[in-house]
Design a protein around this motif. Structure first.
Motif: not given
Length: 124
Positions: A66-67, A63-64
């Motif tokens: 992707r961020r 997720k990070n």
């Protein structure tokens, strides 16, 4: 009441393709901060160091990562757009900003495309 130790039961999750790309982009920025590829790259090395460290740190989780891609698109894409709207001639360093924004687009496209994190406990 028994206390469970999560560190002993936590399994290592392998890096996904998205995380490897985010790590590669981060390491690339760290390397080019000290040894620029193009002679016209006159950007501040501190910007590339911060981007590189952020990429390496954020590549640890899917997720990070992707961020990180979204941050690259918004940050460096904004720099590219600001260069296009400037009344003077287009500076060559815009290619460096565009390269980084495109790597962010690649990360975002891969995250939307469905190469998500490894599902824990999924039955095939």
């Amino acid at each position: 009441m028994a206390r469970s130790n999560l560190r002993k039961t936590r399994k290592a999750v392998p890096f996904g393709r998205l995380q490897w790309i985010a790590l590669a982009v981060g390491l690339f920025h760290l390397v080019t901060a000290f040894h620029p590829i193009f002679p016209f790259d006159t950007t501040d090395p501190l910007l590339r160091i911060c981007t590189g460290v952020l990429g390496v740190v954020m590549a640890r989780r899917w997720k990070n990562a992707r961020r990180f891609g979204v941050a690259l698109v918004l940050g460096y894409g904004g720099l590219v757009l600001s260069q296009f709207t400037a009344p003077a001639t287009l500076e060559p360093v815009t290619l460096v900003y565009a390269r980084t924004a495109l790597s962010g687009v690649l990360i975002v496209v891969l995250s939307v495309r469905g190469c998500g994190p490894v599902a824990r406990g999924a039955v095939a």
